[in-house]
Design a protein around this motif. Sequence first.
Motif, PDB file in Angstrom:
ATOM      1  N   LEU A   8       0.829  -1.202   0.000  1.00 52.99           N
ATOM      2  CA  LEU A   8       0.000   0.000   0.000  1.00 52.99           C
ATOM      3  C   LEU A   8       0.865   1.254   0.000  1.00 52.99           C
ATOM      4  O   LEU A   8       0.563   2.227  -0.698  1.00 52.99           O
ATOM      5  N   VAL A   9       1.938   1.209   0.767  1.00 51.46           N
ATOM      6  CA  VAL A   9       2.870   2.338   0.804  1.00 51.46           C
ATOM      7  C   VAL A   9       3.443   2.570  -0.593  1.00 51.46           C
ATOM      8  O   VAL A   9       3.495   3.706  -1.075  1.00 51.46           O
ATOM      9  N   SER A  10       3.823   1.495  -1.263  1.00 51.00           N
ATOM     10  CA  SER A  10       4.360   1.624  -2.630  1.00 51.00           C
ATOM     11  C   SER A  10       3.333   2.218  -3.578  1.00 51.00           C
ATOM     12  O   SER A  10       3.652   3.089  -4.395  1.00 51.00           O
ATOM     13  N   ARG A  11       2.107   1.747  -3.482  1.00 56.84           N
ATOM     14  CA  ARG A  11       1.049   2.283  -4.355  1.00 56.84           C
ATOM     15  C   ARG A  11       0.825   3.768  -4.090  1.00 56.84           C
ATOM     16  O   ARG A  11       0.673   4.569  -5.015  1.00 56.84           O
ATOM     17  N   LEU A  12       0.781   4.139  -2.817  1.00 60.96           N
ATOM     18  CA  LEU A  12       0.546   5.544  -2.475  1.00 60.96           C
ATOM     19  C   LEU A  12       1.725   6.422  -2.869  1.00 60.96           C
ATOM     20  O   LEU A  12       1.527   7.570  -3.296  1.00 60.96           O
ATOM     21  N   PHE A  38      -6.566  -1.806  -1.029  1.00 65.79           N
ATOM     22  CA  PHE A  38      -7.064  -1.404   0.283  1.00 65.79           C
ATOM     23  C   PHE A  38      -8.191  -2.322   0.734  1.00 65.79           C
ATOM     24  O   PHE A  38      -8.283  -2.653   1.917  1.00 65.79           O
ATOM     25  N   THR A  39      -9.019  -2.749  -0.192  1.00 58.12           N
ATOM     26  CA  THR A  39     -10.133  -3.631   0.134  1.00 58.12           C
ATOM     27  C   THR A  39      -9.648  -4.990   0.621  1.00 58.12           C
ATOM     28  O   THR A  39     -10.224  -5.572   1.544  1.00 58.12           O
ATOM     29  N   ARG A  40      -8.580  -5.472   0.029  1.00 59.21           N
ATOM     30  CA  ARG A  40      -8.054  -6.795   0.380  1.00 59.21           C
ATOM     31  C   ARG A  40      -7.146  -6.786   1.612  1.00 59.21           C
ATOM     32  O   ARG A  40      -6.838  -7.845   2.149  1.00 59.21           O
ATOM     33  N   THR A  41      -6.708  -5.616   2.037  1.00 61.52           N
ATOM     34  CA  THR A  41      -5.730  -5.532   3.126  1.00 61.52           C
ATOM     35  C   THR A  41      -6.423  -5.255   4.455  1.00 61.52           C
ATOM     36  O   THR A  41      -7.105  -4.239   4.592  1.00 61.52           O
ATOM     37  N   PRO A  42      -6.220  -6.135   5.434  1.00 67.38           N
ATOM     38  CA  PRO A  42      -6.829  -5.902   6.745  1.00 67.38           C
ATOM     39  C   PRO A  42      -6.220  -4.678   7.447  1.00 67.38           C
ATOM     40  O   PRO A  42      -5.004  -4.503   7.455  1.00 67.38           O
ATOM     41  N   LYS A  43      -7.081  -3.849   7.981  1.00 72.93           N
ATOM     42  CA  LYS A  43      -6.699  -2.686   8.786  1.00 72.93           C
ATOM     43  C   LYS A  43      -5.581  -1.843   8.153  1.00 72.93           C
ATOM     44  O   LYS A  43      -4.546  -1.593   8.780  1.00 72.93           O
ATOM     45  N   PRO A  44      -5.789  -1.359   6.952  1.00 73.05           N
ATOM     46  CA  PRO A  44      -4.723  -0.604   6.285  1.00 73.05           C
ATOM     47  C   PRO A  44      -4.346   0.680   7.013  1.00 73.05           C
ATOM     48  O   PRO A  44      -3.193   1.114   6.963  1.00 73.05           O
ATOM     49  N   PHE A  45      -5.299   1.294   7.694  1.00 72.22           N
ATOM     50  CA  PHE A  45      -5.015   2.570   8.341  1.00 72.22           C
ATOM     51  C   PHE A  45      -4.447   2.419   9.746  1.00 72.22           C
ATOM     52  O   PHE A  45      -4.281   3.407  10.458  1.00 72.22           O
TER      53      PHE A  45
END
Length: 89
Positions: A8-12, A38-45
Amino acid sequence: MNPAHDHLVSRLEAMRAALVTADAEGVAALVDDAVADFTRTPKPFDDPRVVALFQECQEKANRLLAQLHISIDSHATSRRAATAYGDQP
């Protein structure tokens, strides 16, 4: 920091780079992929890196959107003025 969120960090980071160069089409493609991740990743935030990059991207996206609106409005105004004066835009 959670290594499970590195993708996610790479995508952002890629999205931030596209926003810096005002590549609206590139950003749109990156957003589609990021939403799926983001949908597939648990607790991204839960990862502060994700939160910080997400907020930064959101701010840059809002600025880019405002610039695009100004550009479009300016173009539309020029076309209306040309039409009103009988010129071809």
